[in-house]
Design a protein around this motif. Structure first.
Motif, mmCIF file in Angstrom:
data_model
loop_
_atom_site.group_PDB
_atom_site.id
_atom_site.type_symbol
_atom_site.label_atom_id
_atom_site.label_comp_id
_atom_site.label_asym_id
_atom_site.label_seq_id
_atom_site.Cartn_x
_atom_site.Cartn_y
_atom_site.Cartn_z
ATOM 1 N N ALA A 1 2.766 63.114 20.296
ATOM 2 C CA ALA A 1 2.700 61.853 19.451
ATOM 3 C C ALA A 1 3.592 60.820 20.152
ATOM 4 O O ALA A 1 4.611 60.998 20.803
ATOM 5 N N VAL A 2 2.881 59.732 20.459
ATOM 6 C CA VAL A 2 3.602 58.597 20.943
ATOM 7 C C VAL A 2 3.812 57.632 20.008
ATOM 8 O O VAL A 2 3.192 57.154 19.077
ATOM 9 N N VAL A 3 5.224 57.147 20.189
ATOM 10 C CA VAL A 3 5.837 56.038 19.300
ATOM 11 C C VAL A 3 6.258 54.953 20.086
ATOM 12 O O VAL A 3 6.863 54.909 21.227
ATOM 13 N N LYS A 4 5.415 53.646 19.823
ATOM 14 C CA LYS A 4 5.589 52.545 20.657
ATOM 15 C C LYS A 4 6.560 51.542 20.081
ATOM 16 O O LYS A 4 7.111 51.876 18.928
ATOM 17 N N SER A 5 6.795 50.302 20.617
ATOM 18 C CA SER A 5 7.945 49.690 20.303
ATOM 19 C C SER A 5 7.883 49.252 18.893
ATOM 20 O O SER A 5 9.048 49.065 18.189
ATOM 21 N N GLY A 6 6.677 48.679 18.323
ATOM 22 C CA GLY A 6 6.929 48.270 16.990
ATOM 23 C C GLY A 6 6.597 49.224 15.965
ATOM 24 O O GLY A 6 5.827 48.969 14.768
ATOM 25 N N ASP A 7 6.255 50.446 16.296
ATOM 26 C CA ASP A 7 5.957 51.582 15.293
ATOM 27 C C ASP A 7 6.888 51.777 14.153
ATOM 28 O O ASP A 7 7.965 51.798 14.388
ATOM 29 N N VAL A 8 6.344 51.951 12.993
ATOM 30 C CA VAL A 8 7.272 52.372 11.877
ATOM 31 C C VAL A 8 6.919 53.953 11.818
ATOM 32 O O VAL A 8 5.818 54.376 11.696
ATOM 33 N N ILE A 9 8.116 54.522 12.245
ATOM 34 C CA ILE A 9 7.971 56.195 12.077
ATOM 35 C C ILE A 9 8.144 56.742 10.607
ATOM 36 O O ILE A 9 8.969 56.491 9.837
ATOM 37 N N ASP A 10 7.032 57.460 10.522
ATOM 38 C CA ASP A 10 7.205 58.230 9.098
ATOM 39 C C ASP A 10 8.117 59.644 9.476
ATOM 40 O O ASP A 10 7.277 60.569 9.670
ATOM 41 N N GLY A 11 9.182 59.722 9.336
ATOM 42 C CA GLY A 11 10.025 60.765 9.719
ATOM 43 C C GLY A 11 9.677 62.126 8.934
ATOM 44 O O GLY A 11 9.452 63.114 9.435
ATOM 45 N N LEU A 12 9.229 61.903 7.741
ATOM 46 C CA LEU A 12 8.753 63.474 7.047
ATOM 47 C C LEU A 12 7.601 64.012 7.579
ATOM 48 O O LEU A 12 7.464 65.008 8.059
ATOM 49 N N ALA A 13 6.747 62.903 7.753
ATOM 50 C CA ALA A 13 5.649 63.675 8.388
ATOM 51 C C ALA A 13 5.479 63.891 9.912
ATOM 52 O O ALA A 13 4.882 64.811 10.159
ATOM 53 N N LEU A 14 6.415 63.165 10.385
ATOM 54 C CA LEU A 14 6.308 63.711 11.992
ATOM 55 C C LEU A 14 7.321 64.821 12.063
ATOM 56 O O LEU A 14 6.892 65.721 12.953
ATOM 57 N N ARG A 15 8.140 64.989 11.344
ATOM 58 C CA ARG A 15 9.070 66.156 11.422
ATOM 59 C C ARG A 15 8.077 67.470 10.810
ATOM 60 O O ARG A 15 8.347 68.791 11.457
ATOM 61 N N ALA A 16 7.335 67.187 9.750
ATOM 62 C CA ALA A 16 6.430 68.392 9.531
ATOM 63 C C ALA A 16 5.376 68.585 10.540
ATOM 64 O O ALA A 16 5.129 69.978 10.870
ATOM 65 N N LYS A 17 4.942 67.752 11.263
ATOM 66 C CA LYS A 17 4.032 68.011 12.489
ATOM 67 C C LYS A 17 5.046 68.919 13.443
ATOM 68 O O LYS A 17 4.025 69.908 14.124
ATOM 69 N N MET A 18 6.189 68.539 13.696
ATOM 70 C CA MET A 18 6.987 69.320 14.585
ATOM 71 C C MET A 18 7.073 70.916 14.218
ATOM 72 O O MET A 18 6.993 71.715 15.265
ATOM 73 N N ARG A 19 7.267 70.964 12.847
ATOM 74 C CA ARG A 19 7.397 72.228 12.384
ATOM 75 C C ARG A 19 5.946 73.082 12.705
ATOM 76 O O ARG A 19 6.121 74.441 13.086
ATOM 77 N N ASP A 20 5.007 72.435 12.599
ATOM 78 C CA ASP A 20 3.555 72.963 12.727
ATOM 79 C C ASP A 20 3.641 73.401 14.281
ATOM 80 O O ASP A 20 2.996 74.495 14.530
ATOM 81 N N TRP A 21 4.055 72.650 14.996
ATOM 82 C CA TRP A 21 3.911 72.794 16.550
ATOM 83 C C TRP A 21 4.717 74.029 16.871
ATOM 84 O O TRP A 21 4.357 74.683 17.660
ATOM 85 N N LEU A 22 6.073 74.268 16.327
ATOM 86 C CA LEU A 22 6.799 75.285 16.705
ATOM 87 C C LEU A 22 6.127 76.550 16.137
ATOM 88 O O LEU A 22 6.745 77.631 16.526
#
Length: 304
Positions: A90-111
């Protein structure tokens, strides 16, 4: 898996194709270095030992707890990946708004993924599952540097695949060349880039770097990011495409295969079959007896 992807039966004990030799490696080559190369954090150590500092992306974070990743305070742009699998990025650029819940759910899927079991790649199978955050290797506008994937056989670079990213849909196209920068009209997973790719200004240095990393191995692919006047090492890859690709023309599979000289292939295959040992363990922490090795820390922040 090979039959399903390639539409033919592989010759395992007498492989001639590059893709067949990768299946042989997955079944019979149990080099413990593969567990280092397949761990995106441990491979940083390997590269630094062979090349010295400053040749890789900066590591901002590594750990196994998605809640501990400091998404809002990390220097941008950054790249979030798993350490133990492919295509977890997942690439996060300078102006991106992060959806923390969705991104952390993706991390749990990865793990939850064991890439080694899924793809029958033993180098990945016992790698510690973690998350890693690195600096983004690209220009200030958020465009990634061009990838150069250098195929090394017996420590010598032979072929180069370059990846071009273009257009609003971030289309990824490739071109193959030999080390003299003669174009090879090969196709694998992606469509060929139709334009002209100029010879990289630091191609000789990139080849020398790849050969230093690949020295002592019958085959490794060294992935670099080409920033023009500077380049960085991305990954050291023992299982290129997992060997589950079709080449066009078909001859290219044989050309790559002819460059790869498997050592004592029947003897090594017999040992693996007789002793039923198909397992690669990660290296033990330096200076710590196996019985006393500590459990993985939930988080660690690394400053380079």
């Amino acid at each position: 898996m090979y039959r399903d992807h390639c539409g033919r039966e592989p010759s395992i004990l007498s492989p001639r194709r590059f893709t067949e030799k990768l299946q042989w490696r997955k079944l019979f080559d149990l080099d413990p270095h593969f567990a280092v190369f397949c761990d995106k954090y441990e491979s940083h150590r390997y590269v630094a030992e062979r090349l010295g500092p400053g040749m890789q992306a900066e590591v901002y974070f590594v750990g196994d707890d998605p809640e501990a990743v400091p998404l809002e305070s990390l220097p941008r742009p950054f790249v979030l990946k798993s350490t133990h699998a492919c295509e977890h990025v997942a690439v996060v650029k300078s102006g991106d708004v992060i959806d923390g819940l969705a991104l952390r759910a993706k991390m749990r899927d990865w793990l939850a993924v064991n890439h080694g079991s899924k793809m029958m790649e033993p180098g990945y199978e016992n790698v510690r599952r973690r998350l890693i955050v690195e600096s983004f290797l690209g220009d200030p506008d958020g465009e990634p540097f061009q990838e150069r994937k250098i195929f090394c056989f017996d420590g010598k670079a032979r072929f180069i695949e370059s990846v071009a990213v273009s257009g609003p849909q971030r289309l990824r196209q490739t071109q193959f060349h030999d080390v003299d920068w003669t174009r090879l009209y090969w196709k694998t997973l992606r469509e060929p880039f139709p334009g002209v790719m100029l010879r990289p200004s630091r191609l000789d240095d990139m080849i020398a770097t790849a050969e230093r990393l690949a020295a002592g191995f019958d085959f490794l692919r060294i992935d670099l990011y080409d920033g023009g006047d500077r380049f960085w090492v991305g990954e050291v890859t023992p299982y290129s495409w997992s060997g589950l690709v079709n080449f066009t023309p078909d001859e290219a599979d044989y050309v790559l295969g002819a460059a790869w000289h498997l050592r004592a292939k029947l003897f090594r295959a017999a040992l693996a079959i007789l002793f039923r040992r198909r397992r690669i363990l990660p290296p033990k922490p330096a200076g710590v007896p196996a019985a006393a090795a500590p459990a993985a820390a939930s988080t660690a922040v690394v400053a380079n």
